[in-house]
Design a protein around this motif. Sequence first.
Motif, PDB file in Angstrom:
ATOM      1  N   CYS A  14      33.866  48.118  42.096  1.00 22.44           N
ATOM      2  CA  CYS A  14      34.394  47.845  41.355  1.00 22.44           C
ATOM      3  C   CYS A  14      34.319  47.953  40.199  1.00 22.44           C
ATOM      4  O   CYS A  14      33.048  48.381  39.649  1.00 22.44           O
ATOM      5  N   CYS A  17      32.433  45.624  37.095  1.00 24.21           N
ATOM      6  CA  CYS A  17      31.238  45.026  36.869  1.00 24.21           C
ATOM      7  C   CYS A  17      30.141  46.248  38.089  1.00 24.21           C
ATOM      8  O   CYS A  17      28.802  45.807  38.028  1.00 24.21           O
ATOM      9  N   CYS A  36      38.317  42.091  44.008  1.00 21.37           N
ATOM     10  CA  CYS A  36      36.299  42.395  43.662  1.00 21.37           C
ATOM     11  C   CYS A  36      36.017  41.095  44.393  1.00 21.37           C
ATOM     12  O   CYS A  36      36.406  39.877  43.465  1.00 21.37           O
ATOM     13  N   CYS A  39      33.921  39.667  41.039  1.00 24.27           N
ATOM     14  CA  CYS A  39      34.075  39.459  39.266  1.00 24.27           C
ATOM     15  C   CYS A  39      35.409  38.454  39.635  1.00 24.27           C
ATOM     16  O   CYS A  39      36.410  38.606  38.469  1.00 24.27           O
TER      17      CYS A  39
HETATM   18 ZN   LIG Z   1      33.621  43.153  39.917  1.00 21.67          ZN
END
Ligand SMILES: [Zn+2]
Length: 76
Positions: A14, A17, A36, A39
């Motif tokens: 990702c 994050c 994701c 997040c």
């Molecule tokens: Zn993420």
Amino acid sequence: MTGFLDNAEIEIPCPKCGKKSKQRLGRLNNNSSIRCGFCGTIIELKTDGPGGLAQAKKSAEKSLADLKRSLGKLGR
Ligand SMILES: [Zn+2]
């Protein structure tokens, strides 16, 4: 054989994050973006180039080929 590869999982990092979401190749064939799991960011997937989907598929195919080769050796 195609079905087997569809179930192979690759990890998509990702950009927000930095955590890696596991996604099945079969699912990625029908989607150009994933969400994701950590997040909720929508990650647009590149199809080619470094880190792209084509490369990820190639490495998945390669590891499957390696696996088949070692299984074949065991069978003899
Ligand atoms: Zn993420």
